[in-house]
Design an enzyme around this catalytic site. Structure first.
Site, mmCIF file in Angstrom:
data_model
loop_
_atom_site.group_PDB
_atom_site.id
_atom_site.type_symbol
_atom_site.label_atom_id
_atom_site.label_comp_id
_atom_site.label_asym_id
_atom_site.label_seq_id
_atom_site.Cartn_x
_atom_site.Cartn_y
_atom_site.Cartn_z
ATOM 1 N N HIS A 131 49.599 21.915 23.346
ATOM 2 C CA HIS A 131 48.808 21.328 24.116
ATOM 3 C C HIS A 131 48.863 19.899 23.050
ATOM 4 C CE1 HIS A 131 45.580 18.933 26.347
ATOM 5 N NE2 HIS A 131 45.967 17.996 25.675
ATOM 6 N N GLU A 132 48.401 19.663 21.594
ATOM 7 C CA GLU A 132 48.774 18.669 20.255
ATOM 8 C C GLU A 132 49.864 18.196 20.178
ATOM 9 O OE1 GLU A 132 45.709 17.921 20.799
ATOM 10 O OE2 GLU A 132 44.593 19.211 21.180
ATOM 11 N N CYS B 265 41.985 18.188 29.494
ATOM 12 C CA CYS B 265 42.581 16.924 27.749
ATOM 13 C C CYS B 265 41.625 15.805 28.304
ATOM 14 C CB CYS B 265 44.058 16.149 28.002
ATOM 15 S SG CYS B 265 43.952 15.227 27.270
ATOM 16 N N LEU B 266 40.952 15.061 26.748
ATOM 17 C CA LEU B 266 39.953 13.822 26.371
ATOM 18 C C LEU B 266 40.825 12.740 26.816
ATOM 19 C CD1 LEU B 266 38.537 14.826 23.215
ATOM 20 C CD2 LEU B 266 37.297 15.350 25.131
ATOM 21 N N HIS C 295 51.538 16.045 23.151
ATOM 22 C CA HIS C 295 50.944 14.711 23.160
ATOM 23 C C HIS C 295 51.446 14.138 22.113
ATOM 24 C CE1 HIS C 295 47.415 14.752 25.362
ATOM 25 N NE2 HIS C 295 47.008 15.433 24.605
ATOM 26 N N GLY D 266 40.821 19.699 20.134
ATOM 27 C CA GLY D 266 41.781 19.229 19.257
ATOM 28 C C GLY D 266 41.707 18.152 20.190
ATOM 29 N N GLN E 127 46.595 10.266 20.721
ATOM 30 C CA GLN E 127 45.345 9.688 21.579
ATOM 31 C C GLN E 127 44.787 9.028 21.068
ATOM 32 O OE1 GLN E 127 44.370 13.899 21.934
ATOM 33 N NE2 GLN E 127 43.645 13.801 23.900
HETATM 34 ZN ZN ZN Z 1 45.093 16.420 25.110
#
Ligand code: ZN
Length: 174
Positions: free
Chosen positions: A131-132, A89-90, A135, A46, A51
């Site tokens: 999670h998204e 997480c990226l 963000h 995702g 991000q």
């Molecule tokens: Zn993340």
């Protein structure tokens, strides 16, 4: 195809609350396409617009061998159950922790044509939805830990990733 740079903690832009998309115009369509390319390139499950430094409520989710979800102005409307699962997480490459998440998540959003869609998900997609959307509110999964000591390092080159590690990169350290 355009790849967008993914912000890493402690970049303050990760802490901004994203604005609702008012008009789904060509710039939003381009953002979505670039976010999908960026997510694929990073081997993520995702990606939220936050991000990539765009404070708009847009996220994309695509589990391995699953369907691509493009969600504009997503809202979680129901959570059921609780579980603790590994998450990465990226925007914080190289780390994971066990995070408390719901078992089933229901959300509503607009798709890329502006049509309202409702999603009911469990497993990896439920985890990614939470999670998204976090963000988009400037929340990172590390905020949901009791202590940063719960973070552990992952070394993708030394072994398999847990399957349900969100954005952890299925072997990539993006
Ligand atoms: Zn993340």
């Amino acid at each position: 195809m355009a790849l967008l740079p993914i912000l890493h903690l402690p970049d303050p832009r990760l802490r901004r609350k994203a604005r609702k998309v008012q008009t789904i115009d060509v710039s939003v369509q381009r953002l979505i396409d670039d976010m999908v390319d960026t997510m694929h390139d990073a081997h993520g499950v995702g990606l939220a617009a936050t991000q990539v430094g765009v404070p708009q409520r847009v996220c994309v989710i695509e589990p391995p061998e699953g369907e691509l979800l493009v969600l504009i102005n997503p809202q979680i409307i129901e959570r059921q159950g609780a579980r603790k699962i590994p998450e990465g997480c990226l925007s914080l490459p190289g780390y994971q922790a066990n995070v408390k998440r719901a078992e089933v998540v229901k959300a509503k959003a607009l798709d890329r044509e502006g049509k309202e869609v409702r999603v009911k998900a469990d497993g990896l997609v439920a985890q990614a939805l939470e999670h998204e959307v976090d963000h988009l509110d400037g929340i990172m999964y590390v905020d949901r830990l009791e202590s940063l000591d719960e973070l552990y390092e992952i070394k993708p080159e030394e072994g398999e990733q847990p399957e349900e590690a969100i954005e952890a990169g299925r072997g990539s350290n993006a």
